[in-house]
Enzyme design. Sequence first.
Site, mmCIF file in Angstrom:
data_model
loop_
_atom_site.group_PDB
_atom_site.id
_atom_site.type_symbol
_atom_site.label_atom_id
_atom_site.label_comp_id
_atom_site.label_asym_id
_atom_site.label_seq_id
_atom_site.Cartn_x
_atom_site.Cartn_y
_atom_site.Cartn_z
ATOM 1 N N GLN A 112 59.599 72.494 -4.602
ATOM 2 C CA GLN A 112 59.015 71.535 -3.658
ATOM 3 C C GLN A 112 60.118 70.905 -2.810
ATOM 4 O O GLN A 112 59.848 70.134 -1.906
ATOM 5 C CB GLN A 112 58.255 70.434 -4.408
ATOM 6 N N ASN A 113 61.377 71.232 -3.148
ATOM 7 C CA ASN A 113 62.513 70.640 -2.464
ATOM 8 C C ASN A 113 62.838 71.425 -1.192
ATOM 9 O O ASN A 113 62.623 72.628 -1.122
ATOM 10 C CB ASN A 113 63.743 70.617 -3.385
ATOM 11 N N HIS A 130 57.370 73.569 0.310
ATOM 12 C CA HIS A 130 57.418 72.498 1.325
ATOM 13 C C HIS A 130 58.431 72.800 2.415
ATOM 14 O O HIS A 130 58.783 71.907 3.195
ATOM 15 C CB HIS A 130 57.727 71.139 0.661
ATOM 16 N N CYS A 141 52.929 81.954 14.381
ATOM 17 C CA CYS A 141 53.168 83.221 13.654
ATOM 18 C C CYS A 141 54.028 83.036 12.416
ATOM 19 O O CYS A 141 54.319 84.002 11.709
ATOM 20 C CB CYS A 141 53.828 84.226 14.602
ATOM 21 N N CYS A 159 58.118 79.627 20.527
ATOM 22 C CA CYS A 159 58.498 80.823 19.774
ATOM 23 C C CYS A 159 58.774 81.980 20.740
ATOM 24 O O CYS A 159 57.917 82.303 21.572
ATOM 25 C CB CYS A 159 57.350 81.189 18.832
ATOM 26 N N CYS A 162 55.863 84.762 19.983
ATOM 27 C CA CYS A 162 54.419 84.624 20.287
ATOM 28 C C CYS A 162 54.126 83.457 21.210
ATOM 29 O O CYS A 162 52.971 83.232 21.576
ATOM 30 C CB CYS A 162 53.632 84.454 18.972
ATOM 31 N N THR A 200 59.790 67.181 -11.655
ATOM 32 C CA THR A 200 58.680 66.881 -10.754
ATOM 33 C C THR A 200 57.714 65.900 -11.417
ATOM 34 O O THR A 200 57.437 65.987 -12.600
ATOM 35 C CB THR A 200 57.926 68.154 -10.303
ATOM 36 N N SER A 201 57.216 64.964 -10.600
ATOM 37 C CA SER A 201 56.255 63.970 -11.118
ATOM 38 C C SER A 201 54.862 64.606 -11.226
ATOM 39 O O SER A 201 53.937 63.990 -11.732
ATOM 40 C CB SER A 201 56.210 62.757 -10.187
ATOM 41 N N ASN A 225 62.385 66.610 -17.960
ATOM 42 C CA ASN A 225 62.260 65.402 -17.163
ATOM 43 C C ASN A 225 62.603 64.218 -18.073
ATOM 44 O O ASN A 225 62.075 64.127 -19.178
ATOM 45 C CB ASN A 225 60.806 65.282 -16.667
#
Length: 260
Positions: A112-113, A130, A141, A159, A162, A200-201, A225
């Site tokens: 997620q980092n 993410h 695209c 872009c 496209c 991660t929470s 954790n």
Amino acid sequence: MNDELDAAIDQAAAVIAASRHVVALVGAGMSAESGIPTFRGKEGIWTKHGEPDLRDYDRFREDPKGWWEQRMKPSPAMNELAAALAEAVPNEGHFALKEMEDRGSLQAIITQNIDNMHQIAGSTNIIEIHGNRTKLRCTVCSNRWPLDEFPIDELPPSCPDCGGIVKGDTVMFGEPIPREVLDECIEQTARCDCMLLIGTSAVVYPAAQFPVDVLRAGGALIEINPEDTPLSNVSQLVIRAGSGTALPMILERLKEKGDS
Ligand code: APR
């Protein structure tokens, strides 16, 4: 070193060595020991500056030029995060995951980092749910470019392939996860029989759904954790330590077991 932690590390190495397809679900805590602040918890970026607005992505779509102009004048929260990201280097936890991948004990990282630490540490099968702060992405695209290889001579940039509007690769609040990335996460989760929940929470979806899917399919969850999370009490193993400490210890046990 305390006996409880030692026993948990031993058990974690045994579960990992006995698993077919190990996937790490990584959160901001993984990079805390690289000096990058987490989002929640007492010193978290969102705790201090408030969470971004869920309408951020809608605002971008309404006025991409304005978004780009604002991006050149970051908020205090973004300034704090950007300063830490610029200084950060991978920690022992990132290098341990890289070596576990090399030894065949880890098949994929879903992170997620956005901090690019896993790439710098040398891991290869990395899915960035993410996005990545060092890249730009076409909103149509999904083509991506390293920031320093894309000349920004108009706002918003478009872009070359496209004509779509280009933005930072980092997924904004309210922005859908790019389809091809989400599909990769779902595919890895479907094959996973052991998911490492690292730093991660486990409160942000869709990432927080993947461990639930692994559990439903009979797989094992191993949480690394220092604090409790909503998944602690459904994890087969909980290692209450920092990832920079726990992951090198797990790697050492795997080497002693001779897994490869
Ligand atoms: N080792 C392991 N875990 C740690 C460490 C450490 N050294 N230090 C802190 N943690 C844990 C905290 O206890 C917490 O559970 O890391 C977790 C960080 O949680 P969050 O700050 O919520 O980060 P994360 O889970 O990655 O957030 C998910 O939310 O706002 C979005 O896009 C943002 O990707 C982020 C997502």
